[in-house]
Scaffold this motif. Structure first.
Motif, short mmCIF file in Angstrom:
data_model
loop_
_atom_site.label_atom_id
_atom_site.label_comp_id
_atom_site.label_asym_id
_atom_site.label_seq_id
_atom_site.Cartn_x
_atom_site.Cartn_y
_atom_site.Cartn_z
N GLY A 76 42.34 -13.04 -28.26
CA GLY A 76 41.30 -14.03 -28.48
C GLY A 76 40.92 -14.77 -27.22
O GLY A 76 39.74 -15.10 -27.00
N LEU A 77 41.89 -15.03 -26.37
CA LEU A 77 41.62 -15.70 -25.09
C LEU A 77 40.69 -14.86 -24.22
O LEU A 77 39.83 -15.40 -23.51
N TRP A 78 40.86 -13.55 -24.27
CA TRP A 78 39.98 -12.67 -23.52
C TRP A 78 38.59 -12.61 -24.16
O TRP A 78 37.57 -12.69 -23.46
N ALA A 79 38.55 -12.50 -25.48
CA ALA A 79 37.26 -12.40 -26.17
C ALA A 79 36.39 -13.62 -25.93
O ALA A 79 35.16 -13.50 -25.85
N LEU A 80 36.99 -14.79 -25.80
CA LEU A 80 36.23 -16.01 -25.59
C LEU A 80 36.08 -16.37 -24.12
O LEU A 80 35.52 -17.43 -23.80
N GLY A 81 36.58 -15.53 -23.24
CA GLY A 81 36.41 -15.77 -21.82
C GLY A 81 37.27 -16.87 -21.26
O GLY A 81 37.05 -17.33 -20.12
N ILE A 82 38.27 -17.31 -22.01
CA ILE A 82 39.19 -18.31 -21.49
C ILE A 82 40.16 -17.65 -20.52
O ILE A 82 40.51 -18.21 -19.49
N ARG A 83 40.58 -16.44 -20.86
CA ARG A 83 41.43 -15.64 -19.96
C ARG A 83 40.53 -14.71 -19.15
O ARG A 83 39.78 -13.92 -19.72
N ARG A 84 40.62 -14.78 -17.84
CA ARG A 84 39.80 -13.95 -16.97
C ARG A 84 40.57 -12.74 -16.45
O ARG A 84 39.99 -11.83 -15.88
#
Length: 389
Positions: free
Chosen positions: A124-132
């Motif tokens: 989810g962090l990747w999908a929302l662009g929080i994790r780069r």
């Protein structure tokens, strides 16, 4: 492209649905008929970045904070990994000290916890662009400490003062206004046209059992109403197939001589009542006006692969349901369709041909209607955003 209107549920409809679910105790959401790709595709269209095992939205910040704290340490990758795990375990106690009793991941397992919050929220962090950083959690710790901050989205709010730095530290799930603003911004950037983003802008979070019962449904943009209506029709229609599957298993079990006969007979009666209620509930679904081609096109946009066999099963089930006027319980074609589908998916492990598999059936397998993560995951996330202070 045809317009799909909202099908209204009254309180009686909702009560009947709850009674059906209550017949079987805790909802069972296993994908016994191979419909998971369609279900997940619709869920991702509406609520990207979410999953069924998420709990509260602030974990989307807890994980970056913990990984940044560990990643900035000038030690080995293994050492950083150990520090991050230790902090995730400390978070359990900190949340409980803060008075949190619901949604705390690992509250029972504690030090023995195998699936850490970072694992639950990583995708989810990747999908929302929080994790780069596109790699795995372990690979994240290989990044030099001087670059740890670059792994996360610009503007990530700083963690609270003394966050997990003492044994007395307390943490809450409540978001600050800054944190809520950051998460809304990420939704706008990563998924501007999603229902999740649209609802995240509202000042209050509506309480409803199903997303298509949202009180503001009629005012949503047409595309969002269209997707939610697909979700409703798919959930309600295919719930009948799941109920029939379980009824057929109960009948098979009841036919076996021995101590399990009473269990089978009890479930036959329960599922018979459920299917009779379902028949009444879908009378207004307007199945003939439902564009399955439009549904397939939408799901394909999410990257989920819907097999030809799955499409044919859904299309055939709709046809059989219409022909039988919803009375699939006594329809030979409907029963054959369900049986063939399960046998194709499971082969020798099919409960219809494997006695051991049948006897291991717990009385409710894949029987819960699809809710697409709305309850309790997304509804809790939206409430967390609305309650930010």
């Amino acid at each position: 492209m045809s317009f799909l209107g909202w099908i209204d549920f009254d309180q009686a409809d909702r009560d009947r649905t709850r009674r059906i679910i209550d017949l079987f105790g805790q909802e069972d959401t296993r994908d016994e008929l191979g419909l998971g790709a369609i279900r997940d595709g619709l869920a991702d269209l509406m609520f990207p970045g979410t999953s069924t095992i998420q709990t509260r939205l602030r974990y989307m910040l807890f994980t970056p904070w913990i990984y940044r704290m560990a990643g900035e340490r000038n030690i080995s990758a293994a050492g950083r990994r150990d520090i991050a795990r230790g902090l995730e375990i400390l978070l359990i106690d900190a949340l409980q000290r803060g008075g949190e009793t619901r949604g705390v991941i690992g509250s029972e397992a504690r030090e023995k916890l195998k699936r850490l919050p970072s694992d639950v929220y990583w995708a989810g962090l990747w999908a929302l662009g929080i994790r780069r950083f596109q790699g795995t959690r372990n690979a994240c710790f290989e990044v030099p400490s001087s670059e740890a901050a670059t792994l996360w989205a610009p503007g990530l709010p700083s963690h609270p003062e003394n966050f997990l730095q003492s044994d007395e530290a307390a943490v809450r799930f409540a978001l600050t206004q800054e944190e809520a603003g950051f998460l809304r911004d990420r939704l706008v950037q990563a998924a501007p046209d999603s229902l999740f983003t649209y609802l995240s802008r509202q000042q209050t979070a509506a309480e409803c059992d199903w997303v298509w019962l949202h009180p503001d449904f009629a005012s949503w943009p047409e595309r969002l109403r269209r997707i939610a209506t697909h979700a409703e029709r798919f959930s309600r229609l295919m719930h009948g197939a799941a109920l029939l599957y379980n009824l057929m298993l109960a009948e098979e079990l009841a036919a076996i001589q021995g101590e399990t006969v009473a269990i089978g007979k009890e479930k036959v009666e329960a599922y018979t009542k459920s299917l009779d209620a379902w028949r009444e509930e879908i009378a207004g679904l307007a199945l003939a006006d439902w564009s399955l081609d439009d549904l397939w096109l939408l799901v394909e946009q999410t990257g989920h692969t819907v097999t030809t066999q799955a499409r044919r099963f859904v299309e055939s089930w709709r046809m059989v349901t219409e022909q039988a006027a919803g009375n699939v319980r006594i329809d030979a074609q409907a029963r054959s369709l369900v049986r063939q589908r399960e046998e194709r998916l499971k082969n020798r492990k099919s409960r219809f041909i494997n006695g051991s598999a049948l006897r291991s059936w717990n009385g409710a397998s894949g029987v819960a209607p699809f809710n697409y993560r709305w309850q309790p995951v997304v509804s809790d996330h939206l409430k967390d955003l609305a309650d930010a202070g």
